[in-house]
Design an enzyme around this catalytic site. Structure first.
Site, PDB file in Angstrom:
ATOM      1  N   CYS A  20       0.718  -0.768   0.250  1.00  0.00           N
ATOM      2  CA  CYS A  20      -0.209  -0.276   0.181  1.00  0.00           C
ATOM      3  C   CYS A  20       0.702   1.723  -0.531  1.00  0.00           C
ATOM      4  O   CYS A  20       2.004   1.361   0.924  1.00  0.00           O
ATOM      5  CB  CYS A  20      -1.042  -0.023   0.611  1.00  0.00           C
ATOM      6  SG  CYS A  20      -1.612   1.520   0.971  1.00  0.00           S
ATOM      7  N   ASN A  63       0.389  -8.343  -1.100  1.00  0.00           N
ATOM      8  CA  ASN A  63      -0.429  -9.206  -0.474  1.00  0.00           C
ATOM      9  C   ASN A  63       0.465 -10.680  -0.197  1.00  0.00           C
ATOM     10  O   ASN A  63       1.140 -11.163  -1.331  1.00  0.00           O
ATOM     11  CB  ASN A  63      -1.409  -9.760  -1.122  1.00  0.00           C
ATOM     12  CG  ASN A  63      -2.798  -8.413  -1.490  1.00  0.00           C
ATOM     13  OD1 ASN A  63      -1.914  -7.705  -2.495  1.00  0.00           O
ATOM     14  ND2 ASN A  63      -3.015  -7.848  -0.251  1.00  0.00           N
TER      15      ASN A  63
HETATM   16  P1  HMG Z   1      -9.514  14.237  -0.557  1.00  0.00           P
HETATM   17  O1  HMG Z   1      -7.544  14.797  -1.280  1.00  0.00           O
HETATM   18  O2  HMG Z   1      -9.167  14.640   0.905  1.00  0.00           O
HETATM   19  O3  HMG Z   1     -10.607  14.507  -1.073  1.00  0.00           O
HETATM   20  O4  HMG Z   1      -8.570  12.834  -1.090  1.00  0.00           O
HETATM   21  P2  HMG Z   1     -11.047  15.784  -1.828  1.00  0.00           P
HETATM   22  O5  HMG Z   1     -12.897  15.391  -1.486  1.00  0.00           O
HETATM   23  O6  HMG Z   1     -11.061  17.288  -0.261  1.00  0.00           O
HETATM   24  O7  HMG Z   1     -11.138  16.153  -3.444  1.00  0.00           O
HETATM   25  C1  HMG Z   1      -9.096  16.371  -3.874  1.00  0.00           C
HETATM   26  C2  HMG Z   1      -8.939  16.198  -5.738  1.00  0.00           C
HETATM   27  O8  HMG Z   1      -9.115  15.008  -5.920  1.00  0.00           O
HETATM   28  C3  HMG Z   1     -10.275  16.977  -6.077  1.00  0.00           C
HETATM   29  O9  HMG Z   1      -9.373  17.053  -7.516  1.00  0.00           O
HETATM   30  C4  HMG Z   1     -11.496  15.919  -6.405  1.00  0.00           C
HETATM   31  O10 HMG Z   1     -12.011  15.788  -7.378  1.00  0.00           O
HETATM   32  C5  HMG Z   1     -10.159  14.753  -6.341  1.00  0.00           C
HETATM   33  P3  HMG Z   1      -9.049  18.478  -7.373  1.00  0.00           P
HETATM   34  O11 HMG Z   1     -10.262  19.564  -8.000  1.00  0.00           O
HETATM   35  O12 HMG Z   1      -8.190  18.774  -6.659  1.00  0.00           O
HETATM   36  O13 HMG Z   1      -8.414  18.385  -9.067  1.00  0.00           O
HETATM   37  N1  HMG Z   1     -11.010  13.527  -6.201  1.00  0.00           N
HETATM   38  C6  HMG Z   1     -11.105  12.255  -6.767  1.00  0.00           C
HETATM   39  N2  HMG Z   1     -10.269  11.712  -7.959  1.00  0.00           N
HETATM   40  C7  HMG Z   1     -10.498  10.929  -8.438  1.00  0.00           C
HETATM   41  N3  HMG Z   1     -11.456   9.449  -8.072  1.00  0.00           N
HETATM   42  C8  HMG Z   1     -11.725   9.874  -6.642  1.00  0.00           C
HETATM   43  C9  HMG Z   1     -11.586  11.095  -5.937  1.00  0.00           C
HETATM   44  N4  HMG Z   1     -12.702  11.267  -4.977  1.00  0.00           N
HETATM   45  C10 HMG Z   1     -11.247  13.016  -5.180  1.00  0.00           C
HETATM   46  N5  HMG Z   1     -12.784   8.898  -5.996  1.00  0.00           N
HETATM   47  C11 HMG Z   1      -9.638  10.476  -0.922  1.00  0.00           C
HETATM   48  C12 HMG Z   1      -9.107  12.021  -0.121  1.00  0.00           C
HETATM   49  C13 HMG Z   1      -9.736   9.780  -0.695  1.00  0.00           C
HETATM   50  C14 HMG Z   1      -9.626  10.905  -2.535  1.00  0.00           C
HETATM   51  C15 HMG Z   1      -8.070  10.592  -1.381  1.00  0.00           C
HETATM   52  O14 HMG Z   1      -7.322  10.319  -0.001  1.00  0.00           O
HETATM   53  C16 HMG Z   1      -7.634   8.846  -2.237  1.00  0.00           C
HETATM   54  O15 HMG Z   1      -7.756   9.097  -2.933  1.00  0.00           O
HETATM   55  N6  HMG Z   1      -7.186   7.953  -0.818  1.00  0.00           N
HETATM   56  C17 HMG Z   1      -7.212   6.826  -1.560  1.00  0.00           C
HETATM   57  C18 HMG Z   1      -5.624   6.089  -1.523  1.00  0.00           C
HETATM   58  C19 HMG Z   1      -5.406   4.632  -1.747  1.00  0.00           C
HETATM   59  O16 HMG Z   1      -5.911   4.248  -2.550  1.00  0.00           O
HETATM   60  N7  HMG Z   1      -4.758   4.084  -1.406  1.00  0.00           N
HETATM   61  C20 HMG Z   1      -4.576   2.175  -0.995  1.00  0.00           C
HETATM   62  C21 HMG Z   1      -5.999   1.845  -1.463  1.00  0.00           C
HETATM   63  S1  HMG Z   1      -6.284   0.737   0.579  1.00  0.00           S
HETATM   64  C22 HMG Z   1      -5.199  -0.407   0.240  1.00  0.00           C
HETATM   65  O17 HMG Z   1      -4.508  -0.601   0.001  1.00  0.00           O
HETATM   66  C23 HMG Z   1      -5.817  -1.673   2.013  1.00  0.00           C
HETATM   67  C24 HMG Z   1      -6.606  -2.321   1.258  1.00  0.00           C
HETATM   68  O18 HMG Z   1      -5.547  -3.311   0.226  1.00  0.00           O
HETATM   69  C25 HMG Z   1      -7.173  -3.605   2.279  1.00  0.00           C
HETATM   70  C26 HMG Z   1      -5.669  -3.275   3.118  1.00  0.00           C
HETATM   71  O19 HMG Z   1      -4.517  -4.717   3.289  1.00  0.00           O
HETATM   72  O20 HMG Z   1      -5.200  -3.166   4.545  1.00  0.00           O
HETATM   73  C27 HMG Z   1      -7.934  -2.225   0.883  1.00  0.00           C
HETATM   74 MG    MG Z   2      -3.917  -4.493   0.728  1.00  0.00          MG
END
Ligand code: HMG
Ligand code: MG
Length: 312
Positions: A243, A252
């Site tokens: 991640c 994984n």
């Molecule tokens: P933020 O910056 O707080 O979001 O991020 P915001 O709502 O203030 O928006 C900021 C900008 O992001 C805006 O664009 C939005 O349009 C855009 P700007 O106006 O600056 O151009 N935006 C998006 N664009 C595309 N798709 C979206 C989206 N949402 C907002 N869905 C946010 C909050 C949640 C979006 C951000 O923190 C994020 O994307 N985080 C994802 C992190 C991630 O993917 N991590 C890895 C996956 S989790 C994992 O791997 C764990 C897992 O495997 C289980 C485990 O092992 O633990 C599942």
């Molecule tokens: Mg994971």
């Protein structure tokens, strides 16, 4: 701890195209991502986590999720899942015809902030409209809980914190809930304790185990989870992944290793191990990484020796 008999059948969810690739620094070509998903569905996985609809600023590697979903050859019956942290992500997932959306929270406040930029309570409030929209659209809804066995920022995570998030995701109507060891620090006894606590509030047949292998404990944890009654596991072909917001965590648990374990226990998965081994070789070569699956490497050598002997 209650000892349970081993199950006859297990569902293995392949998360390599999402959890596996999301941490790659070099952008993986779209065609490679599509071929990876297609090879995996052809190998028999009933569920492939294919992409994320997250902010491309946060995870640039997942920016082409819509193109991946548009390019794959959908195998009838396969569930293609995608990550959706908010409504913007959900709208992308719906347009891309995802079968299942995954809302992903954490049992640790510190990790929630680093990964999705909000508190646990705020994340659940953001997930609520996603959950409702998923139900209205007739999509499956899965809830992932990171850091159930430890957090890279906060250290220990109380079992009660995991149970609390399980209950919150249950209240949102999740069909399945993932107990994730994001940084691969958990051990077998701890795994059983956490899973058995979660199973007191959510049906165990809809709980899954998502283990990373940083400390080499993932297979032991899977075996422990099997004994506790878990029948859904996540894994990543060739052990890809990590991640981006959990520094130092490795991929994984490798799918090939999990399938080898399950096969040895006589547990059915419906997945063709040799096809997965070939897919592990394909993706490792395509992204220039050593194959992290020990069973995968051993079986590949054997398969090549067999092919050479047959053509000699
Ligand atoms: P933020 O910056 O707080 O979001 O991020 P915001 O709502 O203030 O928006 C900021 C900008 O992001 C805006 O664009 C939005 O349009 C855009 P700007 O106006 O600056 O151009 N935006 C998006 N664009 C595309 N798709 C979206 C989206 N949402 C907002 N869905 C946010 C909050 C949640 C979006 C951000 O923190 C994020 O994307 N985080 C994802 C992190 C991630 O993917 N991590 C890895 C996956 S989790 C994992 O791997 C764990 C897992 O495997 C289980 C485990 O092992 O633990 C599942
Ligand atoms: Mg994971």
């Amino acid at each position: 701890m209650s000892a349970t008999q081993l199950p006859r059948q297990v569902k293995v969810i392949e998360v390599g195209p999402r959890d596996g690739l999301q941490n790659e620094k070099q952008l993986v070509p779209l065609a490679t991502k599509i071929e990876l998903v297609d090879r995996l569905s052809a190998a028999g996985f009933a569920n492939v986590e294919a992409a994320s609809f997250v902010s491309p600023k946060w995870v640039p590697q997942m920016a082409d999720g819509a193109e991946v979903m548009a390019g794959i050859a959908r195998r009838p019956g396969t569930i293609y899942s995608v990550l959706t942290p908010n409504m913007k992500g959900f709208e992308g997932a719906l347009a891309a015809r995802a079968d299942e959306v995954v809302i992903f929270g954490a049992a640790s406040e510190a990790f929630s902030q680093r990964n999705i930029n909000c508190s646990i309570a705020e994340s659940v409030a953001r997930f609520a409209p996603v959950a409702r929209a998923a139900k209205d659209a007739g999509l499956r809804l899965r809830g992932a809980i990171s850091c159930c066995l430890g957090c890279p920022y906060q250290g220990e995570v109380p079992v009660a914190a995991v149970v609390d998030v399980v209950q919150r995701l249950q209240a949102l109507g999740c069909d399945e809930i993932d107990i994730a060891d994001t940084i691969g620090v958990g051990t077998a006894g701890q795994t059983r304790t956490v899973i058995e606590a979660a199973a007191k509030v959510f049906p165990i047949e809809r709980l899954s185990g998502h283990f990373h292998d940083t400390y080499g404990q993932a297979l032991a944890n899977i075996y422990a989870a099997l004994l506790s009654g878990i029948t859904i596991f996540h894994s990543s072909v060739a052990g890809l992944g990590g991640c981006p917001y959990a520094k130092g965590a490795t991929g994984n648990v490798a799918t090939e290793d999990v399938l080898y374990l399950l096969q040895g226990l006589g547990i059915e998965t419906g997945i063709d191990l040799e096809q997965v081994v070939e897919t592990g070789d394909f993706i490792s070569q395509a992204i220039g990484r050593a194959n992290a699956s020990r069973a995968g490497r051993a079986l590949l050598t054997k398969m090549r020796d067999r092919a050479a002997a047959a053509s000699a």
